[in-house]
Enzyme design. Structure first.
Site, PDB file in Angstrom:
ATOM      1  N   ARG A   1      -9.269 -11.493  25.550  1.00 17.33           N
ATOM      2  CA  ARG A   1      -8.737 -10.484  26.463  1.00 17.33           C
ATOM      3  C   ARG A   1      -9.789 -10.248  27.543  1.00 17.33           C
ATOM      4  NH1 ARG A   1      -4.905  -6.664  25.353  1.00 17.33           N
ATOM      5  NH2 ARG A   1      -5.169  -7.029  23.122  1.00 17.33           N
TER       6      ARG A   1
ATOM      7  N   GLU B   1      -5.286 -16.643  20.503  1.00 17.73           N
ATOM      8  CA  GLU B   1      -4.286 -15.945  21.312  1.00 17.73           C
ATOM      9  C   GLU B   1      -4.940 -15.433  22.582  1.00 17.73           C
ATOM     10  OE1 GLU B   1      -3.562 -11.563  20.461  1.00 17.73           O
ATOM     11  OE2 GLU B   1      -3.925 -12.319  18.428  1.00 17.73           O
TER      12      GLU B   1
ATOM     13  N   THR C   1      -0.431  -9.236  22.721  1.00 20.45           N
ATOM     14  CA  THR C   1       0.167  -8.100  23.426  1.00 20.45           C
ATOM     15  C   THR C   1       1.542  -8.476  23.989  1.00 20.45           C
ATOM     16  OG1 THR C   1      -2.122  -7.634  24.127  1.00 20.45           O
ATOM     17  CG2 THR C   1      -0.438  -6.107  24.849  1.00 20.45           C
TER      18      THR C   1
ATOM     19  N   LYS D   1       0.080  -8.261  11.227  1.00 21.29           N
ATOM     20  CA  LYS D   1      -1.228  -7.985  11.815  1.00 21.29           C
ATOM     21  C   LYS D   1      -1.565  -6.527  11.518  1.00 21.29           C
ATOM     22  CE  LYS D   1      -2.935  -7.015  16.476  1.00 21.29           C
ATOM     23  NZ  LYS D   1      -2.632  -7.179  17.925  1.00 21.29           N
TER      24      LYS D   1
ATOM     25  N   GLY E   1     -11.724  -4.072  15.176  1.00 24.22           N
ATOM     26  CA  GLY E   1     -12.972  -3.588  14.609  1.00 24.22           C
ATOM     27  C   GLY E   1     -13.531  -4.458  13.504  1.00 24.22           C
TER      28      GLY E   1
ATOM     29  N   GLY F   1     -11.755 -10.354  18.324  1.00 23.50           N
ATOM     30  CA  GLY F   1     -11.745 -10.219  19.772  1.00 23.50           C
ATOM     31  C   GLY F   1     -13.143 -10.074  20.313  1.00 23.50           C
TER      32      GLY F   1
END
Length: 226
Positions: free
Chosen positions: A26, A49, A78, A137, A166, A186
């Site tokens: 992201r 992703e 998303t 998820k 996290g 992420g």
């Protein structure tokens, strides 16, 4: 429109279960996100992703799909609407990921594309699977931690959970031990690489995560059967 990709939901699920890792890019630059995704793939991540909140995400998905090493898959994160699902498929995306029980869950299932559906509560996890999710998820996983996942799995031992939100290098093994088939990574993996940050750091962190997953697999060979 139907899914013309080469991965079926059950095969993606088996692959994610085997690798124990999903990467999440992201940022503010689609080209940078694509480069970061490919670096992670080069270091052993098989499932990456790219969040649709990243400007140029669809083109990034197309670019990564064209350049991905054999056995690697690129999806979109998303994903919220039915139109999002259409756009992801048109870009060559091979799976979708949602942050919640959005209409994209039903649409992905209808079109035959694997969907990792965001859920937090028992009711949401159950609803996700009844609506055709490939896996749940658990997001944000940091709220309850591994102990919450373990409690959640007690009434739902057959639901495949992926812990996201996290989860870093220090937390991943605890989530696997609690029953997660994989963890989604992420910031702890990519840092600011999706906005043009240091790819060398991504490469180093990716090696650490892949090594950790391999070590966990050697120590607990039955974990992949969960």
């Amino acid at each position: 429109m139907t899914n013309t990709g080469t991965v079926k939901p059950e095969l993606l699920l088996d692959g994610v279960r085997d690798s124990r890792l999903v990467a999440i890019v992201r940022g503010s630059d689609g080209q940078a996100a694509a480069k970061a995704a490919l670096v992670a793939m080069e270091e052993g991540f098989r499932y990456v992703e790219i969040a649709l909140t990243t400007p140029g995400a669809l083109q990034a998905i197309t670019d990564v799909r064209a350049a991905a090493p054999a056995g690697c898959f690129v999806g979109a994160g998303t994903v919220l609407t039915a139109r999002d699902v259409d756009n992801v498929l048109a870009a060559g995306g091979q799976f979708t990921v949602t942050p919640a029980l959005a209409e994209s869950v039903d649409e992905s299932a209808r079109q035959g594309i694997p969907v990792l559906a965001g859920a937090m509560t028992p009711s949401e996890a159950y609803a996700a699977m009844t609506r055709g999710a490939t896996a749940v998820k658990l997001f944000p996983a940091s709220i309850g931690g591994p102990s919450y996942l373990k409690a959640l799995r007690d009434p739902f031992p057959e639901i495949p959970f992926i812990a996201v939100g996290g989860v870093g290098l220090e937390q991943a093994a605890a989530f696997w031990e609690a029953g997660a088939i994989a963890v989604g990574l992420g910031g702890p993996l990519f840092g600011d690489a999706g906005s043009g940050g240091d790819l060398a750091q991504v490469r180093s962190r990716a090696r650490s995560f892949v090594g950790l997953a391999a070590d966990f697999g050697r120590r607990t060979p039955s974990a992949g059967a969960r």
